[in-house]
Design a protein around this motif. Structure first.
Motif, PDB file in Angstrom:
ATOM      1  N   GLU A   1       4.730 -94.510 -11.569  1.00 34.87           N
ATOM      2  CA  GLU A   1       5.914 -94.141 -12.360  1.00 34.87           C
ATOM      3  C   GLU A   1       5.686 -92.822 -13.091  1.00 34.87           C
ATOM      4  OE1 GLU A   1       6.584 -97.591 -14.769  1.00 34.87           O
ATOM      5  OE2 GLU A   1       7.740 -98.600 -13.201  1.00 34.87           O
ATOM      6  N   ALA A   2       4.463 -92.621 -13.567  1.00 33.97           N
ATOM      7  CA  ALA A   2       4.166 -91.363 -14.265  1.00 33.97           C
ATOM      8  C   ALA A   2       4.303 -90.184 -13.308  1.00 33.97           C
ATOM      9  CB  ALA A   2       2.761 -91.415 -14.857  1.00 33.97           C
ATOM     10  N   ALA A   3       3.897 -90.388 -12.061  1.00 31.14           N
ATOM     11  CA  ALA A   3       4.023 -89.304 -11.078  1.00 31.14           C
ATOM     12  C   ALA A   3       5.486 -89.007 -10.794  1.00 31.14           C
ATOM     13  CB  ALA A   3       3.299 -89.699  -9.792  1.00 31.14           C
ATOM     14  N   ARG A   4       6.282 -90.054 -10.656  1.00 32.12           N
ATOM     15  CA  ARG A   4       7.709 -89.839 -10.414  1.00 32.12           C
ATOM     16  C   ARG A   4       8.345 -89.177 -11.640  1.00 32.12           C
ATOM     17  NH1 ARG A   4      11.205 -94.181  -7.824  1.00 32.12           N
ATOM     18  NH2 ARG A   4      12.242 -92.277  -7.160  1.00 32.12           N
ATOM     19  N   ASP A   5       7.837 -89.548 -12.814  1.00 32.42           N
ATOM     20  CA  ASP A   5       8.379 -88.984 -14.056  1.00 32.42           C
ATOM     21  C   ASP A   5       8.163 -87.469 -14.126  1.00 32.42           C
ATOM     22  OD1 ASP A   5       9.620 -89.578 -16.629  1.00 32.42           O
ATOM     23  OD2 ASP A   5       7.735 -88.853 -17.471  1.00 32.42           O
ATOM     24  N   VAL A   6       7.030 -86.996 -13.594  1.00 33.55           N
ATOM     25  CA  VAL A   6       6.786 -85.542 -13.660  1.00 33.55           C
ATOM     26  C   VAL A   6       7.403 -84.824 -12.472  1.00 33.55           C
ATOM     27  CG1 VAL A   6       4.675 -85.799 -15.020  1.00 33.55           C
ATOM     28  CG2 VAL A   6       4.506 -85.616 -12.529  1.00 33.55           C
ATOM     29  N   GLY A   7       8.114 -85.555 -11.608  1.00 31.92           N
ATOM     30  CA  GLY A   7       8.898 -84.880 -10.576  1.00 31.92           C
ATOM     31  C   GLY A   7       8.472 -85.133  -9.144  1.00 31.92           C
ATOM     32  N   ALA A   8       7.533 -86.041  -8.926  1.00 36.11           N
ATOM     33  CA  ALA A   8       7.074 -86.274  -7.553  1.00 36.11           C
ATOM     34  C   ALA A   8       8.042 -87.206  -6.825  1.00 36.11           C
ATOM     35  CB  ALA A   8       5.681 -86.890  -7.572  1.00 36.11           C
ATOM     36  N   ASN A   9       8.405 -86.812  -5.585  1.00 37.71           N
ATOM     37  CA  ASN A   9       9.217 -87.735  -4.790  1.00 37.71           C
ATOM     38  C   ASN A   9       8.300 -88.763  -4.138  1.00 37.71           C
ATOM     39  OD1 ASN A   9       8.093 -86.591  -2.447  1.00 37.71           O
ATOM     40  ND2 ASN A   9       9.709 -85.034  -2.355  1.00 37.71           N
TER      41      ASN A   9
ATOM     42  N   PHE B   1       3.562 -93.456 -21.364  1.00 36.90           N
ATOM     43  CA  PHE B   1       3.444 -94.902 -21.160  1.00 36.90           C
ATOM     44  C   PHE B   1       2.409 -95.502 -22.109  1.00 36.90           C
ATOM     45  CE2 PHE B   1       5.008 -93.077 -17.284  1.00 36.90           C
ATOM     46  CZ  PHE B   1       5.954 -93.982 -16.845  1.00 36.90           C
TER      47      PHE B   1
ATOM     48  N   TRP C   1      -3.970 -90.159 -14.183  1.00 41.78           N
ATOM     49  CA  TRP C   1      -4.487 -90.272 -12.810  1.00 41.78           C
ATOM     50  C   TRP C   1      -5.978 -89.999 -12.861  1.00 41.78           C
ATOM     51  CZ3 TRP C   1      -0.119 -86.605 -13.046  1.00 41.78           C
ATOM     52  CH2 TRP C   1       1.090 -87.298 -12.997  1.00 41.78           C
TER      53      TRP C   1
ATOM     54  N   LEU D   1       4.305 -79.199  -8.646  1.00 43.90           N
ATOM     55  CA  LEU D   1       5.438 -79.711  -7.864  1.00 43.90           C
ATOM     56  C   LEU D   1       6.657 -78.802  -8.019  1.00 43.90           C
ATOM     57  CD1 LEU D   1       5.206 -83.534  -8.659  1.00 43.90           C
ATOM     58  CD2 LEU D   1       4.542 -82.404  -6.555  1.00 43.90           C
TER      59      LEU D   1
ATOM     60  N   LEU E   1       6.015 -80.106 -19.314  1.00 45.01           N
ATOM     61  CA  LEU E   1       7.183 -79.891 -18.447  1.00 45.01           C
ATOM     62  C   LEU E   1       8.438 -79.571 -19.251  1.00 45.01           C
ATOM     63  CD1 LEU E   1       6.525 -82.842 -15.986  1.00 45.01           C
ATOM     64  CD2 LEU E   1       6.117 -80.424 -15.581  1.00 45.01           C
TER      65      LEU E   1
END
Lengths: 294, 344
Positions: A195-203, B82, B88, B103, B151
């Motif tokens: 979810e954190a990855a999607r939050d920073v913009g990753a599809n 969170f 990561w 990204l 960001l």
């Protein structure tokens, strides 16, 4: 003296010296069995192929059986088809099992439970049953042929007795273990990390590539190492489903030993097969060690 | 400079369980709003819907007038921190922060500059090369905050970010986060079940219960003028006493308070610091226990029917267990039909 004081003076674990004989006894039997049934045959096989009598009967270092193997086109072809089958199986297992594991990891409800049961099912089917099921379904005049014939379509080009026969059988056979190992690896990828990855913009693809894949790389290595080790030295499925020539190392060894009655070359083939398996094994040990290091 | 508008948003999970029930809220530009409530009150679900991790069953969420209700998380101008940090671990601190910028295909020099700037902002300058597992819990939480801030999101969402930290660290970090939020003037929604955190940080507090809003107000008003018995009981320590009002007096087991409202049942609310005690025998209540906190004392009292009350006193040594006392409430409220009916 109170119980507490006595407890404080008494060590929690009895002395190492008194435990040593018991501990050694506990490991002695498995160590002996491994030494007798695994280590000794390996050393013996290597010794028998490298230390042989010459024409005069004098024992000496001799590489002739290995020279023969690597100069014999048929042996090379068999080794090549074994490596090719192993590689194809590894690729197909990844292509098939990774999506299944991803689906099972990130889905909820009844359907994923059925899919998981289906993916694990081959684990409970003996290889020989699987081989005959394969022949009855995909073999000449098998179920698929009969169905096609009944609607007026031409018969399929059956993979039975072609190099693809063992590939299909071995992939089927190895799906459960590969799915389970990958699923276990995916279990370590936290939902919040995704979810954190999607939050920073990753599809979804970027999440898979940058977050999930690096986190399950060890599981991938372990799964592939396990599969490759089993596939490279497999016998039943290549013997029943594969072509007569070239053949995989398992059936090749068996035929050289039983039908050609040439134990020396059969042992040489076994040592070469063992050499490749050891390389894959080291790959596995390295990945496990890296895993523990993390 | 962003405004968040939540209109009649509901979330019904299979079951069916109503997690959020027609919730509406406007968060002004640069404002820090705390969603406060007990576990299961729907605050985290609401935050996850704003972040795009849950799809609302109905309702509308807009940021600066743009409807984001059905946008995926990666398309939303929000940044979420969170509770579990969600860093990561296969990337070092720099890579964790740079990931979102990469990204967006920003030039390497700009990525470096922005990451270093935000590390400076959260007090972790020079930590870029460290592995996240080498950091303490507080440092990891700062990295998680920095990862969102780098960001430059329009809305910052904080989901109980300090819950896994110890009390001391939590207090320090909440001050730092508040400072950063005020410096950047970033519109922030903060989920917590810690009333101290909410009272210390928020411009406004939304007290939630069963997916609904109980009260939205400034922290001081929430504390001093709770609109419902639930808010009164949830924020700070409050004595809530059920009793009867008759002829302008609230009565319960010999304890009486002037209350000029219509006769009938009512719930009396009085804070421990607003309940003065005087020694009296036999008295309205009896001292059950005295706890000395150094700066003040807390006296547990039993009314004649066993109802337990608390009173905060400056000199706890003046009271002993078993002693009789009279109660003199300085400020009281009363609730009837889940609404405030009286305030002295």
């Amino acid at each position: 003296m109170t119980d507490a004081a006595e407890g404080a003076k008494r060590p929690l674990i009895e002395g190492a010296a008194s435990r040593r004989p018991t501990g050694l006894l506990l490991v002695a039997i498995p160590v002996f069995l491994v030494g007798w049934l695994v280590i000794w045959p390996i050393i013996n096989a290597i010794g028998r192929t490298l230390w042989r009598p010459d024409a005069s009967g004098t024992m000496g270092f001799d590489l002739s059986s290995y020279v023969f193997f690597f100069s014999d086109q048929y042996s090379i072809n068999n080794l090549t088809i074994t490596l090719w089958t192993t590689l194809m199986c590894a690729i197909l297992l990844l292509v098939i099992c990774l999506p299944i594991a991803l689906y099972l990891r990130f889905s909820h409800g009844r359907l994923p439970a059925y899919v998981q049961a289906l993916a694990i099912f081959p684990m409970f089917v003996p290889s020989i049953i699987l081989a005959y099921a394969f022949i009855r379904v995909l073999g000449p005049n098998g179920m698929v042929d009969i169905l096609l014939n009944s609607v007026g379509l031409p018969k399929i080009r059956t993979p039975y007795l072609t190099p693809w026969g063992p590939v299909i059988g071995l992939v089927w056979d190895n799906i459960p273990l590969t799915v389970l190992i990958l699923l276990s690896g995916l279990g370590n990828v936290a939902n919040h990390a995704i979810e954190a990855a999607r939050d920073v913009g990753a599809n979804r693809l970027q999440v898979f590539w940058h977050i999930i894949l690096p986190r399950i790389s060890n599981s991938l290595l372990v799964a592939i190492s396990f599969a490759v080790l089993g596939i490279f030295s497999s016998f039943t499925l290549p013997y029943l489903l594969g072509p007569a020539a070239p053949e995989m190392m398992g059936p090749f060894m068996n035929r050289t030993f039983r039908e050609v009655n040439d134990p020396l070359n059969a042992i040489t083939q076994a040592v070469i097969t063992f050499g490749f398996c050891i390389a894959f094994g080291l790959f596995y040990v390295r990945s496990v060690a890296r895993n523990q290091g993390q | 400079m962003s405004v968040l508008k939540i209109s009649e948003v509901s979330k019904i999970f299979a079951g069916p369980t109503v997690a959020v029930d027609k919730f509406s809220l406007d968060v002004a530009d640069g404002e820090l709003v705390c969603l406060l409530g007990p576990s299961g009150s729907g605050k985290s679900t609401l935050l996850r819907m704003i972040g795009g991790f849950e799809r609302p069953t109905s309702g509308l969420i807009t940021i600066d007038g743009e409807d984001i209700t059905h946008q995926p998380p990666e398309k939303r101008p929000t940044g979420m921190v969170f509770q579990s940090h969600a860093l990561w671990t296969h990337m070092n601190v720099f890579k964790n922060l740079a990931f979102g910028l990469k990204l967006r295909r920003l030039p390497a020099s700009e990525i470096k500059q922005r990451v270093e700037a935000v590390l400076e902002l959260v007090g972790l300058a020079g930590y870029g090369g460290r592995g996240v597992n080498q950091l303490s819990g507080g440092q990891q939480q700062r990295v998680a905050l920095a990862r969102s801030l780098v960001l430059e999101p329009k809305i910052l969402l904080l989901d109980e970010p300090f819950a896994s930290l110890d009390q001391h660290l939590r207090e320090r970090l909440r001050e730092e986060v508040r400072d950063i939020q005020q410096r950047l003037k970033i519109t922030t929604l903060f989920v917590t079940h810690g009333q101290d955190e909410a009272l210390a940080m928020a411009d406004r507090i939304v007290v939630m219960r069963d997916g609904r809003t109980e009260q939205v107000d400034r922290p001081d008003i929430i504390y001093r003028e709770p609109q419902t018995p639930f808010v009164a009981g949830f924020i700070g320590t409050m004595n809530l006493v059920e009793g009867e009002v008759s002829n302008g007096h609230f009565k319960r087991a010999g304890f009486a308070v002037d209350m000029p409202i219509a006769d009938g049942p009512a719930v009396l609310a009085v804070r421990p610091e607003a309940l003065d005690l005087t020694a009296a025998e036999p008295g309205t209540a009896r001292v059950h226990r005295v706890t000395d906190y150094g700066t003040h004392g807390l006296v547990d009292l039993d009314l004649r029917d066993g109802t337990r009350l608390k009173s905060m006193v400056a000199h706890p040594d003046l009271f002993k267990p078993g002693q009789g006392v009279d109660l003199r409430p300085q400020a009281v409220s009363a609730y009837r039909d889940n609404q405030r009916a009286y305030r002295s």
